[in-house]
Design an enzyme around this catalytic site. Sequence first.
Site, PDB file in Angstrom:
ATOM      1  CE  LYS A 178     -58.752 -34.161  -1.877  1.00  0.00           C
ATOM      2  NZ  LYS A 178     -58.124 -35.227  -1.008  1.00  0.00           N
ATOM      3  CD  GLU A 254     -50.086 -23.552   7.090  1.00  0.00           C
ATOM      4  OE1 GLU A 254     -51.355 -23.545   7.488  1.00  0.00           O
ATOM      5  OE2 GLU A 254     -48.948 -23.965   7.477  1.00  0.00           O
ATOM      6  CB  CYS A 288     -47.612 -27.252   8.825  1.00  0.00           C
ATOM      7  SG  CYS A 288     -48.600 -26.149   9.578  1.00  0.00           S
ATOM      8  CD  GLU A 390     -43.265 -30.764   6.234  1.00  0.00           C
ATOM      9  OE1 GLU A 390     -43.511 -30.967   4.858  1.00  0.00           O
ATOM     10  OE2 GLU A 390     -43.370 -29.774   6.966  1.00  0.00           O
TER      11      GLU A 390
HETATM   12  O1  LIG Z   1     -53.278 -22.192  14.240  1.00  0.00           O
HETATM   13  C1  LIG Z   1     -53.725 -22.211  12.635  1.00  0.00           C
HETATM   14  O2  LIG Z   1     -54.795 -21.368  12.508  1.00  0.00           O
HETATM   15  C2  LIG Z   1     -53.140 -22.947  12.003  1.00  0.00           C
HETATM   16  O3  LIG Z   1     -53.320 -22.726  10.510  1.00  0.00           O
HETATM   17  C3  LIG Z   1     -52.467 -24.277  12.074  1.00  0.00           C
HETATM   18  C4  LIG Z   1     -51.621 -24.932  11.293  1.00  0.00           C
HETATM   19  C5  LIG Z   1     -51.037 -26.061  11.655  1.00  0.00           C
HETATM   20  C6  LIG Z   1     -50.541 -26.829  10.766  1.00  0.00           C
HETATM   21  O4  LIG Z   1     -50.080 -27.976  10.763  1.00  0.00           O
END
Ligand SMILES: O=C(O)C(=O)/C=C/C=C/O
Length: 486
Positions: A178, A254, A288, A390
């Site tokens: 999704k 995450e 993030c 954030e």
């Molecule tokens: O670089 C990555 O594998 C990853 O998960 C980056 C995450 C960024 C989030 O905004």
Amino acid sequence: MQEFKNFINGEYVGSSEDRRFENRCPVDNSLIGYVHEAGQREVDAAVKAAKAALKGPWGQFTQAQRIALLNRVADRINERFEEFLEAECRDTGKPRSLASHIDIPRGAANFKAFSETLNNQSTEGFRLDTPDGRGAINVGQRTPKGVIAVVCPWNLPLLLMTWKVGPALACGNTVVVKPSEDTPATTTLLGEVMNECGVPAGVFNVVHGFGPNSAGEFLTTHPLVDAITFTGETRTGEIIMQAASVGLRNISLECGGKNAAIVFADCDLEKAVEGTMRSAFVNCGQVCLGTERVYVERPLFERFLARMKEEVARLKPGRPEDAQANFGPLVSHQHRDKVLSYYELARQEGAKVEIGGGVPDMGEALSGGAWIEPTIWTGLADDARVVREEIFGPCCHLRPFDSEEEVIALANDTPYGLAASVWTENGSRALRVAEQIEAGTVWINSWFLRDLRAAFGGMKHSGIGREGGVHGLEFYTELKNICIKL
Ligand SMILES: O=C(O)C(=O)/C=C/C=C/O
């Protein structure tokens, strides 16, 4: 006009007329096309297709066959690089120079990243002594978890989707994805690649829509979903975790961050400026892992601030295809309203706006886009909301500090724990500080330097679980013990 349809059991499936919604380009608010929202019927069909595929040809694939096929998927993305690049930049407004170096290459590489891990990963084995002297052998066996629901965000749409789909499929699962309602294009396009490469129908499915009372909710509450992986805001992660609790489905989250950069006076100044600039402003601050809190040792504070302001003033906003542009818009007007509300809040909380703080004049052609000025603040209290919440935009707050102990306490004074960066030429201090920072990833004299084998994820309110390398195996497989009496 483009139509972004659901991809179910190897076919593109439209929704009924009244369930389509607009997809607009944040560069100038032009209409890209329509997205077909998946209702309960479409989500149910997608989950059942994924379930059935586990028992079909896909379930008979050997690990080596899966890896070979996923390597083909990665190669095919690279063969269709331009189409993915165009689609991603139209959906997000990000500069082509960024998406062509990060989003699309990593979007493909994520399918290859797990092949080596799986090929070299042993399962456990133990010999047990028994009273009759004959003993027993215990052998670990990893099997696919089943149907994985993948809910992914709009900031790095292809990269963050294949970061999950890659290991999920490599481990023999099937997926229902999704994507964000703001960025449907590259996930929809990947369906074509799956068919071209001969990935069996039902292995990769896409359902479009929103969260509550839409595809997101229908998917995460579907009883035939065996596990859920999500990247996005912490609040949404909490809702998904509640949904996963029914039927005890495993989750991988995450989530958000309020990441700190710690700049010591003995750092390599230009390296620290370059890295902190990227971590605060790349992707219009929509990363993030990005930095929104910068702590600078007092003797260097004014010089560092001056350098950062010079570099922010050099950022060039513009269309993705503008080779000079290195700064795009935010992903949507809705998100820009959120970030601008924090720009206003910063003023109310007493910030000094060192640069930015508003909306740039982009001229008539781009005036409809979700453009915003990159911004640096100083002077806020440590408990200001702008310093604690954030924002997920191109903004950061700089604050001086006087001791290592003080800055570690400041950096850890947050409910989040995703990432941090430490800038110093003193190696033992770098490690000493990094060990004490409560974050899943700490970069020393670097930022967003990614080794896909390394553990990746957040602690505290930034998430649960680790992705990357062998760490994904815990989430994407069931580990069984088989005990053989000799
Ligand atoms: O670089 C990555 O594998 C990853 O998960 C980056 C995450 C960024 C989030 O905004």
